[in-house]
Design a protein around this motif. Structure first.
Motif, PDB file in Angstrom:
ATOM      1  N   GLY A 125       2.251   3.968 -11.611  1.00 15.58           N
ATOM      2  CA  GLY A 125       1.339   2.874 -11.275  1.00 15.58           C
ATOM      3  C   GLY A 125       1.536   2.390  -9.848  1.00 15.58           C
ATOM      4  O   GLY A 125       0.559   2.113  -9.141  1.00 15.58           O
ATOM      5  N   ALA A 126       2.789   2.307  -9.414  1.00 14.06           N
ATOM      6  CA  ALA A 126       3.072   1.888  -8.040  1.00 14.06           C
ATOM      7  C   ALA A 126       2.522   2.897  -7.033  1.00 14.06           C
ATOM      8  O   ALA A 126       1.964   2.524  -5.992  1.00 14.06           O
ATOM      9  CB  ALA A 126       4.577   1.713  -7.848  1.00 14.06           C
ATOM     10  N   ALA A 127       2.683   4.199  -7.353  1.00  8.63           N
ATOM     11  CA  ALA A 127       2.174   5.238  -6.454  1.00  8.63           C
ATOM     12  C   ALA A 127       0.654   5.201  -6.375  1.00  8.63           C
ATOM     13  O   ALA A 127       0.074   5.343  -5.289  1.00  8.63           O
ATOM     14  CB  ALA A 127       2.655   6.607  -6.921  1.00  8.63           C
ATOM     15  N   VAL A 128      -0.013   5.022  -7.517  1.00 10.02           N
ATOM     16  CA  VAL A 128      -1.474   4.933  -7.518  1.00 10.02           C
ATOM     17  C   VAL A 128      -1.916   3.684  -6.756  1.00 10.02           C
ATOM     18  O   VAL A 128      -2.913   3.711  -6.018  1.00 10.02           O
ATOM     19  CB  VAL A 128      -2.018   4.917  -8.965  1.00 10.02           C
ATOM     20  CG1 VAL A 128      -3.524   4.679  -8.975  1.00 10.02           C
ATOM     21  CG2 VAL A 128      -1.698   6.231  -9.663  1.00 10.02           C
ATOM     22  N   HIS A 129      -1.190   2.592  -6.934  1.00 11.13           N
ATOM     23  CA  HIS A 129      -1.489   1.354  -6.198  1.00 11.13           C
ATOM     24  C   HIS A 129      -1.412   1.600  -4.688  1.00 11.13           C
ATOM     25  O   HIS A 129      -2.293   1.167  -3.928  1.00 11.13           O
ATOM     26  CB  HIS A 129      -0.497   0.270  -6.616  1.00 11.13           C
ATOM     27  CG  HIS A 129      -0.663  -1.030  -5.900  1.00 11.13           C
ATOM     28  ND1 HIS A 129      -1.649  -1.948  -6.219  1.00 11.13           N
ATOM     29  CD2 HIS A 129       0.011  -1.571  -4.847  1.00 11.13           C
ATOM     30  CE1 HIS A 129      -1.568  -2.990  -5.425  1.00 11.13           C
ATOM     31  NE2 HIS A 129      -0.569  -2.786  -4.582  1.00 11.13           N
ATOM     32  N   ASP A 130      -0.359   2.304  -4.248  1.00  9.42           N
ATOM     33  CA  ASP A 130      -0.224   2.636  -2.824  1.00  9.42           C
ATOM     34  C   ASP A 130      -1.349   3.554  -2.363  1.00  9.42           C
ATOM     35  O   ASP A 130      -1.874   3.407  -1.251  1.00  9.42           O
ATOM     36  CB  ASP A 130       1.126   3.311  -2.564  1.00  9.42           C
ATOM     37  CG  ASP A 130       2.302   2.362  -2.764  1.00  9.42           C
ATOM     38  OD1 ASP A 130       2.070   1.130  -2.807  1.00  9.42           O
ATOM     39  OD2 ASP A 130       3.438   2.856  -2.881  1.00  9.42           O
ATOM     40  N   ALA A 131      -1.706   4.532  -3.214  1.00  8.33           N
ATOM     41  CA  ALA A 131      -2.779   5.460  -2.857  1.00  8.33           C
ATOM     42  C   ALA A 131      -4.108   4.729  -2.706  1.00  8.33           C
ATOM     43  O   ALA A 131      -4.893   5.017  -1.786  1.00  8.33           O
ATOM     44  CB  ALA A 131      -2.898   6.557  -3.916  1.00  8.33           C
ATOM     45  N   LEU A 132      -4.373   3.780  -3.593  1.00  8.88           N
ATOM     46  CA  LEU A 132      -5.608   3.001  -3.486  1.00  8.88           C
ATOM     47  C   LEU A 132      -5.605   2.159  -2.209  1.00  8.88           C
ATOM     48  O   LEU A 132      -6.649   2.005  -1.552  1.00  8.88           O
ATOM     49  CB  LEU A 132      -5.755   2.088  -4.711  1.00  8.88           C
ATOM     50  CG  LEU A 132      -6.040   2.797  -6.039  1.00  8.88           C
ATOM     51  CD1 LEU A 132      -5.987   1.805  -7.193  1.00  8.88           C
ATOM     52  CD2 LEU A 132      -7.397   3.492  -5.998  1.00  8.88           C
ATOM     53  N   GLY A 133      -4.441   1.640  -1.853  1.00  6.28           N
ATOM     54  CA  GLY A 133      -4.348   0.881  -0.604  1.00  6.28           C
ATOM     55  C   GLY A 133      -4.641   1.747   0.605  1.00  6.28           C
ATOM     56  O   GLY A 133      -5.332   1.323   1.542  1.00  6.28           O
ATOM     57  N   LEU A 134      -4.136   2.981   0.587  1.00 11.07           N
ATOM     58  CA  LEU A 134      -4.429   3.905   1.685  1.00 11.07           C
ATOM     59  C   LEU A 134      -5.910   4.260   1.724  1.00 11.07           C
ATOM     60  O   LEU A 134      -6.515   4.373   2.795  1.00 11.07           O
ATOM     61  CB  LEU A 134      -3.589   5.175   1.529  1.00 11.07           C
ATOM     62  CG  LEU A 134      -2.142   5.109   2.002  1.00 11.07           C
ATOM     63  CD1 LEU A 134      -1.394   6.365   1.591  1.00 11.07           C
ATOM     64  CD2 LEU A 134      -2.075   4.928   3.513  1.00 11.07           C
ATOM     65  N   ALA A 135      -6.493   4.451   0.546  1.00 11.25           N
ATOM     66  CA  ALA A 135      -7.918   4.807   0.481  1.00 11.25           C
ATOM     67  C   ALA A 135      -8.776   3.690   1.075  1.00 11.25           C
ATOM     68  O   ALA A 135      -9.794   3.964   1.730  1.00 11.25           O
ATOM     69  CB  ALA A 135      -8.326   5.090  -0.953  1.00 11.25           C
ATOM     70  N   ARG A 136      -8.383   2.441   0.858  1.00 11.97           N
ATOM     71  CA  ARG A 136      -9.165   1.328   1.392  1.00 11.97           C
ATOM     72  C   ARG A 136      -9.109   1.284   2.915  1.00 11.97           C
ATOM     73  O   ARG A 136     -10.030   0.765   3.556  1.00 11.97           O
ATOM     74  CB  ARG A 136      -8.653   0.007   0.816  1.00 11.97           C
ATOM     75  CG  ARG A 136      -8.884  -0.144  -0.691  1.00 11.97           C
ATOM     76  CD  ARG A 136      -8.539  -1.539  -1.162  1.00 11.97           C
ATOM     77  NE  ARG A 136      -8.508  -1.628  -2.616  1.00 11.97           N
ATOM     78  CZ  ARG A 136      -7.403  -1.603  -3.345  1.00 11.97           C
ATOM     79  NH1 ARG A 136      -6.211  -1.483  -2.739  1.00 11.97           N
ATOM     80  NH2 ARG A 136      -7.470  -1.684  -4.666  1.00 11.97           N
ATOM     81  N   ARG A 137      -8.053   1.824   3.493  1.00  4.61           N
ATOM     82  CA  ARG A 137      -7.931   1.821   4.953  1.00  4.61           C
ATOM     83  C   ARG A 137      -8.830   2.866   5.605  1.00  4.61           C
ATOM     84  O   ARG A 137      -9.075   2.815   6.817  1.00  4.61           O
ATOM     85  CB  ARG A 137      -6.480   2.087   5.352  1.00  4.61           C
ATOM     86  CG  ARG A 137      -5.527   0.972   4.944  1.00  4.61           C
ATOM     87  CD  ARG A 137      -4.095   1.336   5.253  1.00  4.61           C
ATOM     88  NE  ARG A 137      -3.911   1.639   6.663  1.00  4.61           N
ATOM     89  CZ  ARG A 137      -2.753   2.058   7.182  1.00  4.61           C
ATOM     90  NH1 ARG A 137      -1.711   2.257   6.395  1.00  4.61           N
ATOM     91  NH2 ARG A 137      -2.648   2.301   8.466  1.00  4.61           N
ATOM     92  N   ALA A 138      -9.300   3.818   4.812  1.00  4.15           N
ATOM     93  CA  ALA A 138     -10.237   4.851   5.286  1.00  4.15           C
ATOM     94  C   ALA A 138      -9.713   5.603   6.505  1.00  4.15           C
ATOM     95  O   ALA A 138     -10.456   5.916   7.434  1.00  4.15           O
ATOM     96  CB  ALA A 138     -11.600   4.226   5.593  1.00  4.15           C
ATOM     97  N   ASP A 139      -8.434   5.899   6.505  1.00  6.13           N
ATOM     98  CA  ASP A 139      -7.860   6.708   7.577  1.00  6.13           C
ATOM     99  C   ASP A 139      -8.450   8.117   7.484  1.00  6.13           C
ATOM    100  O   ASP A 139      -8.483   8.712   6.403  1.00  6.13           O
ATOM    101  CB  ASP A 139      -6.333   6.765   7.422  1.00  6.13           C
ATOM    102  CG  ASP A 139      -5.645   7.364   8.639  1.00  6.13           C
ATOM    103  OD1 ASP A 139      -5.940   8.535   8.984  1.00  6.13           O
ATOM    104  OD2 ASP A 139      -4.810   6.680   9.247  1.00  6.13           O
ATOM    105  N   PRO A 140      -8.927   8.688   8.579  1.00  3.24           N
ATOM    106  CA  PRO A 140      -9.538  10.029   8.519  1.00  3.24           C
ATOM    107  C   PRO A 140      -8.590  11.102   8.014  1.00  3.24           C
ATOM    108  O   PRO A 140      -9.043  12.148   7.523  1.00  3.24           O
ATOM    109  CB  PRO A 140      -9.976  10.293   9.963  1.00  3.24           C
ATOM    110  CG  PRO A 140      -9.235   9.306  10.797  1.00  3.24           C
ATOM    111  CD  PRO A 140      -9.003   8.116   9.942  1.00  3.24           C
TER     112      PRO A 140
END
Length: 336
Positions: free
Chosen positions: A214-229
């Motif tokens: 859950g923590a890893a998915v939470h971090d992944a969702l945070g990265l996705a929101r940043r929309a880094d190319p």
């Protein structure tokens, strides 16, 4: 300054061991080919496949090699994005070395990706991260990478099960994998959305693993929101590697619907979880045969794909393992 990592009981990457296993794999493949020819029954199919191999379109073969390079580029930039947030030592150069070294560890041994993951975890620990932070960082990377993998199976399987594009496949190869892939997306997504950093630490192995996921998915969702190319690296890794299979099919004159190529590739990759040489090749070829591709075309195309996907990056991976040892050695004085 980063805190020094404690000595690990895990040994570092051993290029010589992996090279020896690669030679064993080549010998086994040669022995298997001889046995098939001596068996007589599949000799004609193998002969037809060899004839097609000699008349392959060189332009498509060159395209396949280019696609594999682009695939690895995607993996590198995604690894750089995720691990670079956890430690500055995982720069672009280290990410290239870990990616290529992990490819040698993973693709020369059928371990379902564990070889590359173990190497990445070992490197993250050597950068100074504690075990939990290193594990969470690696898991975040895998969540982003395999979200594309599962989504591809879900979409292609659903389309083929519904007969979209005038191509319909058996439910066992279409709807069932699609349903399993969808569940594989929704369950971790639910854990990630429910994750709270201030929650009481979980007790028990299953609960602890669920909390870590859950923590890893939470971090992944945070990265996705940043929309880094660099997030597109996950898409590039799978797309261009699958494009190698598509290019090899075209190189040998097989006209296979795109959705079938996608499903065959991703379902076949699941065979890498089986620690038996040839599981991936057999899985991909089996799906192609189920959709009516001729045996000789399926055989030569899959073997061509595996030749590019395994043996093209393997020499560079062995070199990267040696360079990675020097990189880790340079980190040690700085940590001390």
């Amino acid at each position: 300054m980063l805190a020094p990592s404690s000595p690990l009981p895990v040994k570092g990457p051993d290029a010589a061991t992996i090279a020896r296993r690669a030679l064993v794999a080549l010998a086994l493949a040669g022995a298997a080919a001889v046995a098939l020819v001596l068996a007589g029954r599949p000799a004609r199919a193998i002969g037809d496949a060899l004839d097609r191999a000699l008349h392959a379109d060189a332009r498509w073969v060159a395209a396949a090699a280019g696609f594999e390079v682009l695939s690895f580029a995607g993996y590198v930039v995604l690894l750089w994005l995720v691990t670079g947030r956890a430690t500055p030592r995982m720069d672009l150069r280290a990410s290239v070395q870990v990616t290529l070294g992990g490819a040698a560890a993973t693709r020369l041994m059928p371990t379902g990706g564990v070889g590359g993951a173990a190497l990445t975890l070992w490197i993250l620990r050597r950068t100074g991260l504690d075990a939990r932070r290193a594990g969470r960082t690696l898991l975040t990377f895998l969540v982003l990478l395999y979200a594309v993998f599962l989504a591809s199976i879900a979409v292609s399987g659903a389309l083929l099960a519904a007969g979209v594009g005038a191509v319909r496949g058996p439910l066992g190869l279409t709807a069932v994998p699609a349903a399993l892939a969808t569940a594989g997306i929704l369950v971790p997504l639910g854990l990630g959305l429910a994750h709270r950093e201030d929650a009481v630490p979980a007790t028990g192995r299953v609960r602890s693993l669920a909390r870590l996921l859950g923590a890893a998915v939470h971090d992944a969702l945070g990265l996705a929101r940043r929309a880094d190319p660099r997030l597109l690296g996950a898409l590039a890794w799978w797309t261009f590697d699958a494009a190698v299979l598509w290019a090899m099919l075209d190189a040998f004159g097989a006209a296979v619907p795109f959705a079938v190529v996608v499903l065959a590739y991703f379902v076949g990759q699941a065979g890498n979880l089986v620690p038996v040489p040839g599981a991936v090749s057999g899985g991909i070829a089996g799906v192609l045969l189920a959709f009516g591709v001729d045996a000789d075309l399926a055989l030569v195309s899959v073997l061509g794909y595996r030749a590019v996907a395994i043996w093209l990056p393997a020499p560079f991976g062995l070199l990267a393992l040696g360079a990675l040892r020097h990189t880790v050695a340079r980190w040690a004085p700085a940590a001390a």
